[in-house]
Each structure stands twice: as structure tokens, then as C-alpha cells.
Write an enzyme that holds these catalytic residues in place. Structure first.
Site, short mmCIF file in Angstrom:
data_model
loop_
_atom_site.label_atom_id
_atom_site.label_comp_id
_atom_site.label_asym_id
_atom_site.label_seq_id
_atom_site.Cartn_x
_atom_site.Cartn_y
_atom_site.Cartn_z
N GLU A 182 0.83 -1.16 -0.02
CA GLU A 182 -0.13 0.03 0.05
C GLU A 182 0.77 1.32 -0.17
OE1 GLU A 182 -2.76 -0.65 3.19
OE2 GLU A 182 -3.49 -2.41 2.37
N ASN A 223 2.04 -4.94 -3.32
CA ASN A 223 0.76 -5.33 -3.10
C ASN A 223 -0.07 -4.23 -2.67
OD1 ASN A 223 -1.01 -7.65 -2.61
ND2 ASN A 223 -0.96 -6.94 -0.31
N HIS A 259 -10.39 -6.08 -2.79
CA HIS A 259 -11.55 -5.84 -1.79
C HIS A 259 -12.60 -5.11 -2.67
CE1 HIS A 259 -9.00 -7.36 1.36
NE2 HIS A 259 -8.08 -6.57 1.27
N GLU A 287 -6.11 -10.94 -1.82
CA GLU A 287 -6.91 -10.55 -0.49
C GLU A 287 -8.55 -10.43 -0.96
OE1 GLU A 287 -5.84 -7.33 1.71
OE2 GLU A 287 -3.49 -7.80 1.69
N ASP A 289 -12.28 -10.21 -1.43
CA ASP A 289 -13.52 -10.42 -0.98
C ASP A 289 -14.59 -9.12 -1.37
OD1 ASP A 289 -12.92 -7.84 0.43
OD2 ASP A 289 -12.36 -8.77 2.49
#
Ligand code: 9MR
Length: 368
Positions: A182, A223, A259, A287, A289
Site C-alpha cells: 500500500e 501489493n 477488496h 486478498e 472479498d
């Protein structure tokens, strides 16, 4: 030079399904009745792929990709059904929190290995590829680092000690490291952090080199979230990655956290993954979702299933996509409601540990 590529010798170009034109032809009378009965039987088979087609990990292995999950230490040790699903369904794993800086080195030189070691042991027992998460991140960073008032040389030493100790301890056991997490904002500018503010953008190359030295076999990634589609933030990664590669910095891949909000898989996700692959990098969904505004109705859960399927299909369509990791397993443990009040149900299994349409979406994509 580090060896590039993911080492998978798989051929994704397998045989295409026979066209189903026979079923589409018009028929009359008895032939039509027979055809309807046959079609109904086929439809039933097609709707019940779950048990018939095996676990996600079996299907993923057959396709030469990874299906991973983020695993919380408390749940692994304290929830047997969670631990069982982790091993049964997933061939890759990420520690949800146990390998972050605050968990591993809360004060200088004091390393706590308990949860990280148990996570590694569980991944080994379950035959899972490990994604190490994460070496350098502005968040979950203890205040002795963020407020330490270090000079550039001192901070570089601190970073080197952390990366060297952590990546060194697990050298040879971690397939991928999220080395820097990030680092950009949504507009593509650098995110302020103790690392950027003290060391400038060079901290990323430094961190990658340190990780390479500590574990030359791990694939080293940057990432982030909101970089699944083509936008200013993913453009910033594209430019940085190209420049790092030109300088010979050891970078192997880009992790797209993914996400998502229900119904919002970026239309250009595949194209975006492919442009990184064309630079000579691997990509991974790290990751995944898909959050739904609660309460989730059947239509929304079906939409979520389509989204999970679309993400997996995007990965399968890009040869250098190594796999998809979901950020948790069961809805009740997700981070989502804490950070996005009113949203929830983002994962492939519900609170009763039953597979949701999201699970079947992954399964159908993997079954091809
Ligand atoms: O899921 C993690 C949650 O348990 C932690 O409280 C949170 C702290 O920031 O981090 C969550 O995981 C994050 C991951 O490490 C990086 N990308 C975003 C994830 C969701 O916030």
C-alpha cells in the site's frame, strides 16, 4: 538476475468443450420430450457441481493455479471447523495478521514468533504455499518505528534488521513475500509514511533488495488495493515496476488485493493484469472479498457468486497469474463490517460454514 516466472509448467490451453449445437436444434414429438428430459438431467448435473467436482484446491491444482486464504491465528488454533476448511479447500495461505511488523517486532529487537511459527506449521501440515504478509507497511507498524525519529541511515538499518530477521527465519519456506504494501494513494501519488518521508521512494528498492538477500528463493511482490483495474493508482505501479526492473531491482510480481463492492469487478481487470505480465512480472489476487450492503438477499448473493467467478476467470485467462487468495474463509470473521459499517457477508462460506454462491463461482471457474 533472479529467476523469473512462477515455475509452473502447465498448459492452460486444454481441450475446448464440444459445442452443444445438438441440444439447441428444434425437435418435435417424442424426440422433443426425450430431449427435454435429457436437458433437465443435464441441467441438474450442471447445478450440482459442488460435491461432484471436488474441492477448490483439487480443481486449482488441476489448473496449475493456487487458491489461497488468509488465516487468522485465533481461528486456526481455536476453531476446528475453520482449520478443517482451511486445509481441505485451500492450497495456499497467508497469515491474516501474524506476520505483520507489530505482531513480530513490537519493540526493537524483541521478536514474537509464536503465531507466525504456528501459522507456518499449519501451512506445512496442510501442504500450502505461503504468502508472507507483509514486510514494510505504514499500518500495523509499532510506534517505535513510526515515531522513532530515525535518520535515513538509521531507518534503513531498522528496515534491514526487520526484513533480514523475518524473511531470513522463514527462508525457503515462503513462496511469495508482500515486500511493500500500500505505498500509493488513489491518485497515484506516494503515500506518506515514515519510510517514504524519511527515505524517499528508494525505500521500495531497498526493501526488495533486503528481502532478496534474506530469501533469494521467495518471489517478491508489491501489493495494494484498488489496483485491479486500469486507473491512476495501478498506472503508478506500472511505472514503478518498469523502472525497478530497468534498474535490475529484484521484483517478481504485483499483488492485487481485490477488496470489491458487490457487482463491481473492474471491466478491465484482465487487461490490467496482462499489462503487468507483459512487463515480465507475475500477478496474483491476494486478498479477494466482495462486500454486500446488509442484509444480503439471494439476488445479491448470486451477484457475489458471479463476481467471484469473474475474478477467478480473469486470473485463469492470464498465464502469469499465479492464483487467487480470499481474505478469510467464513463471513463472521471478516474485517469488513468493522471498517465498512453496514456491509458484510463478503466471503465464500457463511456463518454456518456452508458454501455460498461465491464458493460455487470459484468452483465453476476452476472447473472450466
Ligand atoms: O484482516 C486484517 C484485520 O484483521 C486487521 O485488523 C487489519 C489491520 O489493518 O488488517 C486486515 O488485513 C488487511 C491487510 O493486511 C492489508 N490489506 C487490507 C486488509 C484489510 O484491511
Amino acid at each position: 538476475m533472479r529467476p523469473r516466472g512462477n515455475g509452473r509448467a502447465t498448459d492452460r490451453g486444454g481441450p475446448r468443450r464440444a459445442p452443444r449445437t445438438a441440444l439447441r436444434r428444434r425437435r418435435t414429438g417424442a424426440a422433443a420430450a426425450l430431449s427435454i428430459a435429457l436437458s433437465a438431467a443435464l441441467a441438474v448435473t450442471a447445478q450440482a457441481p459442488a460435491q461432484a467436482q471436488g474441492t477448490l484446491r483439487d480443481l486449482a491444482e488441476a489448473r496449475g493455479v493456487e487458491i489461497g486464504a488468509a488465516l487468522g491465528a485465533d481461528h486456526l488454533s481455536g476453531d476446528p471447523e475453520f482449520a478443517r476448511l482451511a486445509g481441505a479447500e485451500f492450497n495456499a495461505a497467508t497469515a491474516e495478521n501474524a506476520m505483520k511488523w507489530d505482531a513480530l517486532q513490537p519493540s526493537r529487537g524483541q521478536f514474537n514468533w509464536g503465531n507466525a511459527d504456528s501459522f507456518m506449521a499449519s501451512a506445512r501440515a496442510d501442504g500450502q504455499a505461503v504468502r508472507g504478509h507483509t514486510l514494510v507497511w505504514h499500518s500495523q507498524l509499532p510506534s517505535w518505528v513510526s515515531d522513532g525519529g530515525f535518520s535515513p541511515d538509521q531507518l534503513r538499518t531498522v528496515m534491514g534488521e526487520h526484513i533480514g530477521t523475518v524473511a531470513g527465519r522463514y527462508a525457503g519456506q515462503v513462496a511469495y513475500w508482500d515486500v511493500a504494501n500500500e505505498i500509493f494513494l488513489e491518485d497515484g501519488s506516494w503515500r506518506g509514511s515514515v519510510f517514504y518521508d524519511t527515505l524517499g521512494e528508494g525505500f521500495v528498492a531497498d526493501a526488495l533488495r533486503m528481502a532478496d538477500q534474506a530469501d533469494p528463493n521467495a518471489k517478491l511482490y508489491l501489493n495494494d488495493y484498488n489496483i485491479e483495474g486500469i486507473n491512476p493508482k495501478s498506472d503508478a505501479y506500472y511505472d514503478l515496476a518498469r523502472s525497478l526492473l530497468e534498474q535490475g531491482v529484484p521484483l517478481d510480481g504485483i499483488g492485487m488485493q481485490t477488496h470489491l463492492i458487490n457487482g463491481q469487478v473492474p471491466h478491465d481487470m484482465r487487461q490490467n493484469m496482462q499489462r503487468f505480465a507483459d512487463l515480465g512480472l507475475d500477478v496474483a489476487v491476494t486478498e479477494l472479498d466482495v462486500r454486500i450492503q446488509m442484509p444480503a438477499d439471494q439476488g445479491e448473493l448470486q451477484q457475489q457468486g458471479q463476481d467471484y467467478r469473474a475474478v477467478m476467470e480473469n486470473c485463469l485467462a492470464v498465464d502469469r497469474c499465479v492464483g487467487v487468495t480470499v481474505w478469510g474463509i467464513v463471513d463472521q470473521y471478516s474485517w469488513v463490517p468493522d471498517v465498512f459499517p453496514g456491509y458484510g457477508a463478503p466471503l465464500p462460506f457463511n456463518e454456518q460454514y456452508r458454501p455460498k454462491p461465491a464458493y460455487y463461482g470459484l468452483q465453476q471457474a476452476l472447473a472450466g
